[in-house]
Design a protein around this motif. Sequence first.
Motif, PDB file in Angstrom:
ATOM      1  N   PRO A 267     -22.557 100.357  12.203  1.00  0.00           N
ATOM      2  CA  PRO A 267     -21.247 100.190  12.553  1.00  0.00           C
ATOM      3  C   PRO A 267     -20.365 100.576  11.307  1.00  0.00           C
ATOM      4  CG  PRO A 267     -22.445  98.130  13.068  1.00  0.00           C
ATOM      5  CD  PRO A 267     -23.527  98.994  12.297  1.00  0.00           C
ATOM      6  N   PRO A 268     -20.404 100.374   9.913  1.00  0.00           N
ATOM      7  CA  PRO A 268     -19.649 100.879   8.954  1.00  0.00           C
ATOM      8  C   PRO A 268     -19.650 102.299   8.676  1.00  0.00           C
ATOM      9  CG  PRO A 268     -21.506  99.568   7.973  1.00  0.00           C
ATOM     10  CD  PRO A 268     -21.257  99.199   9.540  1.00  0.00           C
ATOM     11  N   LEU A 269     -20.947 102.889   8.970  1.00  0.00           N
ATOM     12  CA  LEU A 269     -21.111 104.110   8.692  1.00  0.00           C
ATOM     13  C   LEU A 269     -20.301 104.878   9.848  1.00  0.00           C
ATOM     14  CD1 LEU A 269     -22.615 106.618   7.464  1.00  0.00           C
ATOM     15  CD2 LEU A 269     -24.397 106.377   9.380  1.00  0.00           C
ATOM     16  N   PHE A 270     -20.623 104.592  11.297  1.00  0.00           N
ATOM     17  CA  PHE A 270     -20.055 105.274  12.257  1.00  0.00           C
ATOM     18  C   PHE A 270     -18.390 105.124  12.079  1.00  0.00           C
ATOM     19  CE2 PHE A 270     -18.530 105.376  16.566  1.00  0.00           C
ATOM     20  CZ  PHE A 270     -19.123 106.901  16.971  1.00  0.00           C
ATOM     21  N   ARG A 271     -17.837 104.096  11.834  1.00  0.00           N
ATOM     22  CA  ARG A 271     -16.384 103.980  11.557  1.00  0.00           C
ATOM     23  C   ARG A 271     -15.824 104.777  10.493  1.00  0.00           C
ATOM     24  NH1 ARG A 271     -17.321  97.932  11.448  1.00  0.00           N
ATOM     25  NH2 ARG A 271     -16.976  97.422  13.449  1.00  0.00           N
ATOM     26  N   PHE A 272     -16.560 104.806   9.209  1.00  0.00           N
ATOM     27  CA  PHE A 272     -16.344 105.810   8.250  1.00  0.00           C
ATOM     28  C   PHE A 272     -16.082 107.150   8.853  1.00  0.00           C
ATOM     29  CE2 PHE A 272     -18.003 108.962   5.184  1.00  0.00           C
ATOM     30  CZ  PHE A 272     -16.821 108.641   4.325  1.00  0.00           C
ATOM     31  N   LEU A 273     -16.968 107.547   9.525  1.00  0.00           N
ATOM     32  CA  LEU A 273     -17.232 108.847  10.197  1.00  0.00           C
ATOM     33  C   LEU A 273     -16.178 109.132  11.378  1.00  0.00           C
ATOM     34  CD1 LEU A 273     -20.985 109.520  10.302  1.00  0.00           C
ATOM     35  CD2 LEU A 273     -19.543 110.424   8.662  1.00  0.00           C
ATOM     36  N   ARG A 274     -15.863 108.158  11.865  1.00  0.00           N
ATOM     37  CA  ARG A 274     -14.971 108.314  12.983  1.00  0.00           C
ATOM     38  C   ARG A 274     -13.485 108.405  12.382  1.00  0.00           C
ATOM     39  NH1 ARG A 274     -15.350 103.920  17.582  1.00  0.00           N
ATOM     40  NH2 ARG A 274     -14.491 102.598  15.856  1.00  0.00           N
ATOM     41  N   PHE A 275     -13.215 107.645  11.377  1.00  0.00           N
ATOM     42  CA  PHE A 275     -11.813 107.517  10.625  1.00  0.00           C
ATOM     43  C   PHE A 275     -11.617 109.012  10.299  1.00  0.00           C
ATOM     44  CE2 PHE A 275      -8.804 106.445   7.324  1.00  0.00           C
ATOM     45  CZ  PHE A 275      -8.368 105.144   7.663  1.00  0.00           C
ATOM     46  N   GLN A 276     -12.719 109.849   9.837  1.00  0.00           N
ATOM     47  CA  GLN A 276     -12.316 110.967   9.389  1.00  0.00           C
ATOM     48  C   GLN A 276     -12.611 112.118  10.375  1.00  0.00           C
ATOM     49  OE1 GLN A 276     -12.863 111.517   5.154  1.00  0.00           O
ATOM     50  NE2 GLN A 276     -14.320 109.869   5.377  1.00  0.00           N
ATOM     51  N   GLU A 277     -13.386 111.994  10.909  1.00  0.00           N
ATOM     52  CA  GLU A 277     -14.084 113.201  12.088  1.00  0.00           C
ATOM     53  C   GLU A 277     -14.298 112.280  13.473  1.00  0.00           C
ATOM     54  OE1 GLU A 277     -13.541 116.396  11.949  1.00  0.00           O
ATOM     55  OE2 GLU A 277     -13.044 116.506   9.894  1.00  0.00           O
ATOM     56  N   PRO A 278     -13.193 112.016  13.999  1.00  0.00           N
ATOM     57  CA  PRO A 278     -13.620 111.218  15.433  1.00  0.00           C
ATOM     58  C   PRO A 278     -14.300 111.986  16.333  1.00  0.00           C
ATOM     59  CG  PRO A 278     -11.116 111.059  14.932  1.00  0.00           C
ATOM     60  CD  PRO A 278     -11.591 112.109  13.996  1.00  0.00           C
ATOM     61  N   ALA A 279     -14.143 113.377  16.466  1.00  0.00           N
ATOM     62  CA  ALA A 279     -14.990 113.987  17.616  1.00  0.00           C
ATOM     63  C   ALA A 279     -16.496 114.362  17.114  1.00  0.00           C
ATOM     64  CB  ALA A 279     -14.250 115.525  17.806  1.00  0.00           C
ATOM     65  N   GLU A 280     -16.584 114.289  15.826  1.00  0.00           N
ATOM     66  CA  GLU A 280     -17.996 114.651  15.392  1.00  0.00           C
ATOM     67  C   GLU A 280     -18.697 113.343  14.990  1.00  0.00           C
ATOM     68  OE1 GLU A 280     -18.866 117.508  15.731  1.00  0.00           O
ATOM     69  OE2 GLU A 280     -17.094 118.293  16.571  1.00  0.00           O
ATOM     70  N   ALA A 281     -18.127 112.161  14.923  1.00  0.00           N
ATOM     71  CA  ALA A 281     -18.746 111.097  14.325  1.00  0.00           C
ATOM     72  C   ALA A 281     -20.287 110.692  14.813  1.00  0.00           C
ATOM     73  CB  ALA A 281     -18.026 109.865  14.434  1.00  0.00           C
ATOM     74  N   GLU A 282     -20.466 111.065  16.075  1.00  0.00           N
ATOM     75  CA  GLU A 282     -21.756 110.686  16.533  1.00  0.00           C
ATOM     76  C   GLU A 282     -22.758 111.361  15.989  1.00  0.00           C
ATOM     77  OE1 GLU A 282     -24.121 108.122  18.658  1.00  0.00           O
ATOM     78  OE2 GLU A 282     -21.678 108.015  18.918  1.00  0.00           O
ATOM     79  N   ASP A 283     -22.651 112.684  15.980  1.00  0.00           N
ATOM     80  CA  ASP A 283     -23.575 113.631  15.539  1.00  0.00           C
ATOM     81  C   ASP A 283     -23.634 113.713  14.173  1.00  0.00           C
ATOM     82  OD1 ASP A 283     -23.954 114.699  18.183  1.00  0.00           O
ATOM     83  OD2 ASP A 283     -22.505 116.312  17.819  1.00  0.00           O
ATOM     84  N   LEU A 284     -22.619 113.336  13.262  1.00  0.00           N
ATOM     85  CA  LEU A 284     -22.617 113.391  11.855  1.00  0.00           C
ATOM     86  C   LEU A 284     -23.536 111.977  11.559  1.00  0.00           C
ATOM     87  CD1 LEU A 284     -19.184 114.082  10.822  1.00  0.00           C
ATOM     88  CD2 LEU A 284     -21.215 115.380  10.004  1.00  0.00           C
ATOM     89  N   ALA A 285     -23.250 110.930  12.261  1.00  0.00           N
ATOM     90  CA  ALA A 285     -24.127 109.755  11.972  1.00  0.00           C
ATOM     91  C   ALA A 285     -25.504 109.821  12.271  1.00  0.00           C
ATOM     92  CB  ALA A 285     -23.418 108.557  12.919  1.00  0.00           C
ATOM     93  N   ALA A 286     -25.852 110.465  13.312  1.00  0.00           N
ATOM     94  CA  ALA A 286     -27.476 110.962  13.541  1.00  0.00           C
ATOM     95  C   ALA A 286     -27.990 111.530  12.386  1.00  0.00           C
ATOM     96  CB  ALA A 286     -27.509 111.643  14.866  1.00  0.00           C
ATOM     97  N   THR A 287     -27.069 112.758  11.920  1.00  0.00           N
ATOM     98  CA  THR A 287     -27.672 113.404  10.765  1.00  0.00           C
ATOM     99  C   THR A 287     -27.926 112.598   9.490  1.00  0.00           C
ATOM    100  OG1 THR A 287     -26.248 115.193  11.758  1.00  0.00           O
ATOM    101  CG2 THR A 287     -27.306 115.719   9.548  1.00  0.00           C
ATOM    102  N   VAL A 288     -26.873 111.776   9.248  1.00  0.00           N
ATOM    103  CA  VAL A 288     -27.109 110.740   7.977  1.00  0.00           C
ATOM    104  C   VAL A 288     -28.191 110.048   8.143  1.00  0.00           C
ATOM    105  CG1 VAL A 288     -25.897 109.028   6.748  1.00  0.00           C
ATOM    106  CG2 VAL A 288     -24.656 111.040   7.436  1.00  0.00           C
ATOM    107  N   TRP A 289     -28.342 109.418   9.372  1.00  0.00           N
ATOM    108  CA  TRP A 289     -29.353 108.556   9.357  1.00  0.00           C
ATOM    109  C   TRP A 289     -31.015 109.213   9.524  1.00  0.00           C
ATOM    110  CZ3 TRP A 289     -29.512 103.734   8.326  1.00  0.00           C
ATOM    111  CH2 TRP A 289     -28.556 102.646   8.810  1.00  0.00           C
ATOM    112  N   MET A 290     -30.989 110.400   9.740  1.00  0.00           N
ATOM    113  CA  MET A 290     -32.222 111.131   9.567  1.00  0.00           C
ATOM    114  C   MET A 290     -32.540 111.522   8.227  1.00  0.00           C
ATOM    115  SD  MET A 290     -33.817 111.118  12.467  1.00  0.00           S
ATOM    116  CE  MET A 290     -34.933 112.256  11.841  1.00  0.00           C
ATOM    117  N   THR A 291     -31.519 111.678   7.339  1.00  0.00           N
ATOM    118  CA  THR A 291     -31.659 112.080   5.966  1.00  0.00           C
ATOM    119  C   THR A 291     -32.114 110.728   5.250  1.00  0.00           C
ATOM    120  OG1 THR A 291     -29.741 113.566   6.156  1.00  0.00           O
ATOM    121  CG2 THR A 291     -30.456 112.813   3.969  1.00  0.00           C
TER     122      THR A 291
END
Lengths: 176, 241
Positions: free
Chosen positions: A22-46
């Motif tokens: 949740p905090p990770l997704f909020r952080f990404l959505r705060f800055q890139e709302p449209a890409e938050a889901e994909d970016l979160a997936a990339t971060v979790w895989m890393t």
Amino acid sequence: MLARAQEGCAESVAAIYRAFHPPLFRFLRFQEPAEAEDLAATVWMTVARTLSGFEGDERAFRAWMFTIARRRLVDFRRSRARRQTAPMASLEEVAPADVRSFETDMVESDSLRRALECLSPSQAEVVALRLVCDLSVDEVASLVGRTPEAVRQLQHRALRRLAATLRPFSSEAVTA
Amino acid sequence: MTHSDDWNDDMMLLDHDTADRLVRGAVAPDDAPPGYAEVAGLLGELRDEPVVVDDSRLAELTAAVQSSVTSRSRSSSLSRSRLTGRTGRSRRRVPAAIVGGVAIAMLVAPVAARIARDIDLSGPSEAPGTVVTPPSGAVEKGEPPRRPAAAPAKQRSRAASTPAADHAAVTVPVGSDAPLAPLTPTPAPTEAAPAESTPASEVTEPTCEHGEASAKDGRPCPGGKRPPAADDGPPRRGPER
């Protein structure tokens, strides 16, 4: 929990994911709302690939994860800037009526979030890290590579700009 | 000039603590300072915005963690074995190398002993089967073993006073079928050493082209082809007349 997750325990990995997504997704959505889901997936895989080499406590893990998130965000923005953009036809020309209404609804419901666009990238980043990542001024300072005083100034300016931007919105709402 | 600058700056002033609580979304709109109620509401909303945690990604994540753990342990064991230089293959090679080395040594040793015996039999010696190893580092420099020669009294006294002469020479019998005697130090040649033990006529020295001059003062020939080494020890005697 962190140590067991580092050994590959599925339950601990799930617990960490549920606690920190949740905090990770909020952080990404705060800055890139449209890409938050994909970016979160990339971060979790890393995170999953490098978790076994991580050393530190839960607080350090939080800072480490948001460091990764910040880097992925920077990578994404760089690649987007490099991408060629071609002029497109307007939405009215290509989209059917229901799609147009959906887009309009989404924009209207997100009007408050649009207020965040008045912030500079540095200000938005500092506010996001402080607000949704629950990081201290010192942690944010070390993460973004600034002094704590610079971070305080950034967040102060961000608050002032937000207040100045939101005031017309609220006065419009009151008049309406 | 933006409209934010039109705002009264006095109204916008925030102390550090209030700004800190605001930016963490910890201030309710009603408790916010004047002009920041909307900001407090927005930040609180963003902070508490619900996020759906999609568990369908969990299996993939767990698999990634487990594979990284496996590969990490594999690579760490590999690097450890690289550090010690012992992989599974090298562990098998070490005993084979030892056995091979021993076998080669066993084959070579008799041949080497025979060659050494032949060299000793063909070479000059005043005492059969005896080689005197010089006490100082002459052997290390590749010089041939030197026989104790009857030096003039003057030279012998000088040699005895040198630090090199303080070391005892070691006599090792070779070239005979007699069993090897333990290494026994022999006393350094002194004034009292009998000169008759080494007949001067049997000493074969390389002849010097400046023969007489060098034989007179008993020193190595300075004009000879072989320059005298600094640690040659006592000078050699020329043929007596």
